[in-house]
Motif scaffolding. Structure first.
Motif, PDB file in Angstrom:
ATOM      1  N   PRO A 172       0.789  -1.051   0.054  1.00  0.00           N
ATOM      2  CA  PRO A 172      -0.013   0.205   0.080  1.00  0.00           C
ATOM      3  C   PRO A 172       0.829   1.174   0.032  1.00  0.00           C
ATOM      4  CG  PRO A 172       0.192  -0.915   2.105  1.00  0.00           C
ATOM      5  CD  PRO A 172       0.744  -1.968   1.344  1.00  0.00           C
ATOM      6  N   GLY A 173       0.292   2.299  -0.794  1.00  0.00           N
ATOM      7  CA  GLY A 173       1.031   3.477  -0.612  1.00  0.00           C
ATOM      8  C   GLY A 173      -0.098   4.542  -0.567  1.00  0.00           C
ATOM      9  N   ILE A 174       0.404   6.040  -0.559  1.00  0.00           N
ATOM     10  CA  ILE A 174      -0.795   7.094  -0.435  1.00  0.00           C
ATOM     11  C   ILE A 174      -0.255   8.038  -1.634  1.00  0.00           C
ATOM     12  CG2 ILE A 174      -1.547   8.898   0.810  1.00  0.00           C
ATOM     13  CD1 ILE A 174      -1.192   7.200   3.306  1.00  0.00           C
ATOM     14  N   GLN A 175      -1.137   8.571  -2.189  1.00  0.00           N
ATOM     15  CA  GLN A 175      -0.916   9.750  -3.298  1.00  0.00           C
ATOM     16  C   GLN A 175      -2.110  10.707  -3.283  1.00  0.00           C
ATOM     17  OE1 GLN A 175       1.306  10.489  -5.206  1.00  0.00           O
ATOM     18  NE2 GLN A 175       0.432  11.962  -6.503  1.00  0.00           N
ATOM     19  N   ASN A 176      -1.935  11.841  -2.621  1.00  0.00           N
ATOM     20  CA  ASN A 176      -2.999  12.903  -2.604  1.00  0.00           C
ATOM     21  C   ASN A 176      -4.082  12.350  -1.745  1.00  0.00           C
ATOM     22  OD1 ASN A 176      -1.200  14.669  -4.037  1.00  0.00           O
ATOM     23  ND2 ASN A 176      -2.040  13.732  -6.176  1.00  0.00           N
ATOM     24  N   SER A 177      -3.602  11.575  -0.608  1.00  0.00           N
ATOM     25  CA  SER A 177      -4.804  11.323   0.376  1.00  0.00           C
ATOM     26  C   SER A 177      -5.511  10.029  -0.201  1.00  0.00           C
ATOM     27  CB  SER A 177      -5.959  12.259   0.656  1.00  0.00           C
ATOM     28  OG  SER A 177      -5.107  13.257   1.106  1.00  0.00           O
ATOM     29  N   ASP A 178      -5.156   9.412  -1.624  1.00  0.00           N
ATOM     30  CA  ASP A 178      -5.787   8.343  -1.985  1.00  0.00           C
ATOM     31  C   ASP A 178      -4.803   7.188  -1.995  1.00  0.00           C
ATOM     32  OD1 ASP A 178      -7.951   9.707  -2.894  1.00  0.00           O
ATOM     33  OD2 ASP A 178      -6.963  10.308  -4.652  1.00  0.00           O
ATOM     34  N   ASP A 179      -5.280   5.803  -1.638  1.00  0.00           N
ATOM     35  CA  ASP A 179      -4.399   4.791  -1.676  1.00  0.00           C
ATOM     36  C   ASP A 179      -4.180   4.175  -2.917  1.00  0.00           C
ATOM     37  OD1 ASP A 179      -4.930   4.861   1.216  1.00  0.00           O
ATOM     38  OD2 ASP A 179      -6.674   3.322   1.127  1.00  0.00           O
ATOM     39  N   ILE A 180      -2.971   3.948  -2.958  1.00  0.00           N
ATOM     40  CA  ILE A 180      -2.429   3.149  -4.328  1.00  0.00           C
ATOM     41  C   ILE A 180      -1.480   1.857  -4.050  1.00  0.00           C
ATOM     42  CG2 ILE A 180      -2.288   5.623  -5.397  1.00  0.00           C
ATOM     43  CD1 ILE A 180       0.803   5.553  -4.996  1.00  0.00           C
ATOM     44  N   ALA A 181      -1.439   1.027  -4.949  1.00  0.00           N
ATOM     45  CA  ALA A 181      -0.922  -0.212  -4.833  1.00  0.00           C
ATOM     46  C   ALA A 181       0.418  -0.131  -5.491  1.00  0.00           C
ATOM     47  CB  ALA A 181      -1.667  -1.427  -5.372  1.00  0.00           C
ATOM     48  N   LEU A 182       1.692  -0.353  -4.655  1.00  0.00           N
ATOM     49  CA  LEU A 182       2.868  -0.392  -5.480  1.00  0.00           C
ATOM     50  C   LEU A 182       3.359  -1.800  -5.724  1.00  0.00           C
ATOM     51  CD1 LEU A 182       4.384   2.109  -3.076  1.00  0.00           C
ATOM     52  CD2 LEU A 182       3.379   2.678  -5.389  1.00  0.00           C
ATOM     53  N   CYS A 183       3.659  -2.056  -6.818  1.00  0.00           N
ATOM     54  CA  CYS A 183       4.014  -3.616  -7.123  1.00  0.00           C
ATOM     55  C   CYS A 183       5.423  -4.062  -6.416  1.00  0.00           C
ATOM     56  CB  CYS A 183       4.286  -3.509  -8.479  1.00  0.00           C
ATOM     57  SG  CYS A 183       2.835  -3.577  -9.722  1.00  0.00           S
ATOM     58  N   THR A 184       5.191  -5.306  -6.042  1.00  0.00           N
ATOM     59  CA  THR A 184       6.356  -5.987  -5.406  1.00  0.00           C
ATOM     60  C   THR A 184       6.551  -7.311  -6.006  1.00  0.00           C
ATOM     61  OG1 THR A 184       4.991  -6.993  -3.703  1.00  0.00           O
ATOM     62  CG2 THR A 184       5.901  -4.902  -3.153  1.00  0.00           C
ATOM     63  N   TYR A 185       7.554  -7.984  -5.488  1.00  0.00           N
ATOM     64  CA  TYR A 185       8.004  -9.525  -6.114  1.00  0.00           C
ATOM     65  C   TYR A 185       7.864 -10.593  -5.178  1.00  0.00           C
ATOM     66  CZ  TYR A 185      10.289  -6.754 -10.049  1.00  0.00           C
ATOM     67  OH  TYR A 185      10.603  -5.970 -10.985  1.00  0.00           O
ATOM     68  N   PRO A 186       6.622 -11.233  -5.224  1.00  0.00           N
ATOM     69  CA  PRO A 186       6.357 -12.449  -4.192  1.00  0.00           C
ATOM     70  C   PRO A 186       7.599 -13.289  -4.179  1.00  0.00           C
ATOM     71  CG  PRO A 186       4.625 -12.088  -5.646  1.00  0.00           C
ATOM     72  CD  PRO A 186       5.433 -11.325  -6.282  1.00  0.00           C
ATOM     73  N   LEU A 187       8.019 -13.863  -3.179  1.00  0.00           N
ATOM     74  CA  LEU A 187       9.320 -14.656  -2.884  1.00  0.00           C
ATOM     75  C   LEU A 187       8.959 -15.924  -3.462  1.00  0.00           C
ATOM     76  CD1 LEU A 187      12.090 -14.733  -1.896  1.00  0.00           C
ATOM     77  CD2 LEU A 187      11.239 -15.455   0.388  1.00  0.00           C
ATOM     78  N   LEU A 188       7.624 -16.387  -3.481  1.00  0.00           N
ATOM     79  CA  LEU A 188       7.395 -17.768  -3.865  1.00  0.00           C
ATOM     80  C   LEU A 188       7.475 -18.022  -5.224  1.00  0.00           C
ATOM     81  CD1 LEU A 188       4.463 -18.984  -1.735  1.00  0.00           C
ATOM     82  CD2 LEU A 188       6.625 -19.828  -1.440  1.00  0.00           C
ATOM     83  N   ASN A 189       7.015 -16.589  -6.165  1.00  0.00           N
ATOM     84  CA  ASN A 189       7.162 -16.636  -7.517  1.00  0.00           C
ATOM     85  C   ASN A 189       8.706 -16.479  -7.854  1.00  0.00           C
ATOM     86  OD1 ASN A 189       4.470 -15.456  -6.703  1.00  0.00           O
ATOM     87  ND2 ASN A 189       4.215 -16.090  -8.932  1.00  0.00           N
ATOM     88  N   THR A 190       9.376 -15.759  -7.088  1.00  0.00           N
ATOM     89  CA  THR A 190      10.847 -15.562  -7.493  1.00  0.00           C
ATOM     90  C   THR A 190      11.569 -16.741  -7.213  1.00  0.00           C
ATOM     91  OG1 THR A 190      10.811 -13.299  -6.595  1.00  0.00           O
ATOM     92  CG2 THR A 190      12.960 -14.167  -6.725  1.00  0.00           C
ATOM     93  N   ILE A 191      11.240 -17.731  -6.389  1.00  0.00           N
ATOM     94  CA  ILE A 191      11.804 -19.008  -6.196  1.00  0.00           C
ATOM     95  C   ILE A 191      11.637 -19.938  -7.264  1.00  0.00           C
ATOM     96  CG2 ILE A 191      11.694 -21.293  -4.577  1.00  0.00           C
ATOM     97  CD1 ILE A 191      11.371 -19.308  -2.210  1.00  0.00           C
TER      98      ILE A 191
END
Length: 395
Positions: free
Chosen positions: A182-201
């Motif tokens: 989760p992240g915040i942009q101008n008081s709105d929630d946004i989703a910031l992409c990450t790399y799931p460890l299971l998919n990386t494995i």
């Protein structure tokens, strides 16, 4: 604006620029490949049919690279704060991150490296069922998609069951299945992409198997290489893939130690992108651009056809072969025009030729390369670039 966000946006802009350069390189290579194939069909250059045979697979390889590049742009947090993805609600932004994981890690990257493997295996295949076969391109594309399907399904499965798996196994840390933070942009929630460890494995397991197979395949190919120029290309390709691909997996795995828009995460994510970009660029240049450029540099194809026929007719008589080659060289020395052409000779493409009922190794055929440069190469030290053809009875 926080300093970490400035770094994140700087990495985002740089990523977009590098992907644009990669796409430009890919489009140039696609254009060259189409030009070579149309030239071979239009003018009937039988000698070049072996080198232009995998033209569809080469173009597919470039398209997979372009697909991967667009995916890397979509996952950027920069677009969620400044771009069109900012207009999407939180749920749709999370879905975009899920699509990125499945599309890039589960499809584009595996297909990219599987296509590379099939291009490297091509010279080791039977002539009748290999590159010269009309069905080779279609079969190869089908095999790539078929072999990639299990990995794609596994990545999709991990993405879909991630929330349920975290509820069942509460001791499982969030970063094992988390696709967005989760992240915040101008008081709105946004989703910031990450790399799931299971998919990386899962990607790491694929990279391990692929690296081991490439090292074994490279050893077989190097036994067939007949010139130093091609040896350097094979060494560069095998070394790049076998080192950069595991390094990318390692960097993606380490990214779980921090959160998006922190400097460590952004540096690791950008480094992983840069490693894959370099690997893809090297593969495009060696597997697509260089073979096409070598073929387009060929000149005096009528003389090449005459040499090929001489070798095929007299390959069982070594003394006669030497005499015929000496006669050709003598005629070159007597002709002013051919002296002028020989002075501009840059190198040759050499490959093995075989007769279908012959079980022993065939002779080498040299395809002369001509350069517009006025400076000829020193006598006795031509640069040979090419790929060997395998016997139908070979492995």
């Amino acid at each position: 604006m926080p300093l970490t966000r400035i770094f994140a946006e700087a990495f985002g802009v740089l990523t977009i620029c590098l992907v644009a350069l990669l796409i430009l390189l890919g489009l140039v290579c696609i254009g060259y490949t189409f030009y070579l194939h149309s030239r071979v069909l239009r003018q009937g250059y039988i000698q070049l049919s072996y080198f232009s045979g995998p033209w569809i697979v080469r173009i597919t390889f470039v398209l997979f690279t372009i697909w991967w590049g667009f995916g890397e742009i979509i996952r950027l947090n920069f677009l969620r704060r400044q771009g069109v993805l900012n207009a999407l609600n939180l749920k749709w932004q999370e879905n975009v991150c899920k699509c990125y994981i499945v599309s890039n890690l589960g499809f584009a990257e595996p297909c990219l490296f599987l296509t590379l493997v099939f291009l490297l295996r091509a010279p080791l295949q039977n002539i009748d069922t290999g590159i010269l076969s009309r069905k080779w391109n279609g079969k190869t594309a089908g095999c790539v998609l078929l072999f990639c399907l299990p990995l794609f399904v596994l990545h999709l499965f991990l993405i879909l069951i991630g929330p349920e798996l975290r509820e069942v196994r509460r001791e499982l840390l969030p970063y094992f299945t988390r696709v967005a933070a989760p992240g915040i942009q101008n008081s709105d929630d946004i989703a910031l992409c990450t790399y799931p460890l299971l998919n990386t494995i899962l990607l790491g397991l694929f990279a391990t198997v692929l690296t081991a197979y490439l090292l074994w395949l490279g050893r077989r190919i190097l036994k067939l290489v007949i010139n130093k120029g091609l040896q350097k290309r094979v060494y560069t390709l095998i070394f790049s893939v076998s080192t950069l691909l595991p390094l990318r997996v390692l960097l993606l795995g380490l990214s779980v130690l921090s959160k998006p828009e922190q400097f460590l995460f952004e540096a690791l994510a950008f480094s992983a992108f840069l490693v894959q970009l370099c690997c893809a660029g090297v593969c495009i240049v060696i597997l697509v651009y260089c073979p096409v450029a070598d073929c387009l540099a060929l000149g005096n194809l009528n003389d090449l056809e005459a040499r090929r026929r001489v070798v095929l007719d007299d390959h069982n008589d070594t003394a006669s072969l030497i005499a015929n080659q000496g006669h050709l060289e003598g005629s070159v020395a007597m002709s002013p025009e051919r002296n002028s052409d020989a002075s501009t000779k840059r190198g040759s493409i050499s490959f093995r030729t075989f007769v279908r009922d012959e079980t022993s190794a065939g002779a080498f055929v040299e395809l002369s390369l001509f350069s517009p440069s006025r400076d000829g190469s020193p006598p006795g030290s031509p640069t040979r670039v090419g790929w060997p053809m395998r016997s139908p009875t070979g492995p």
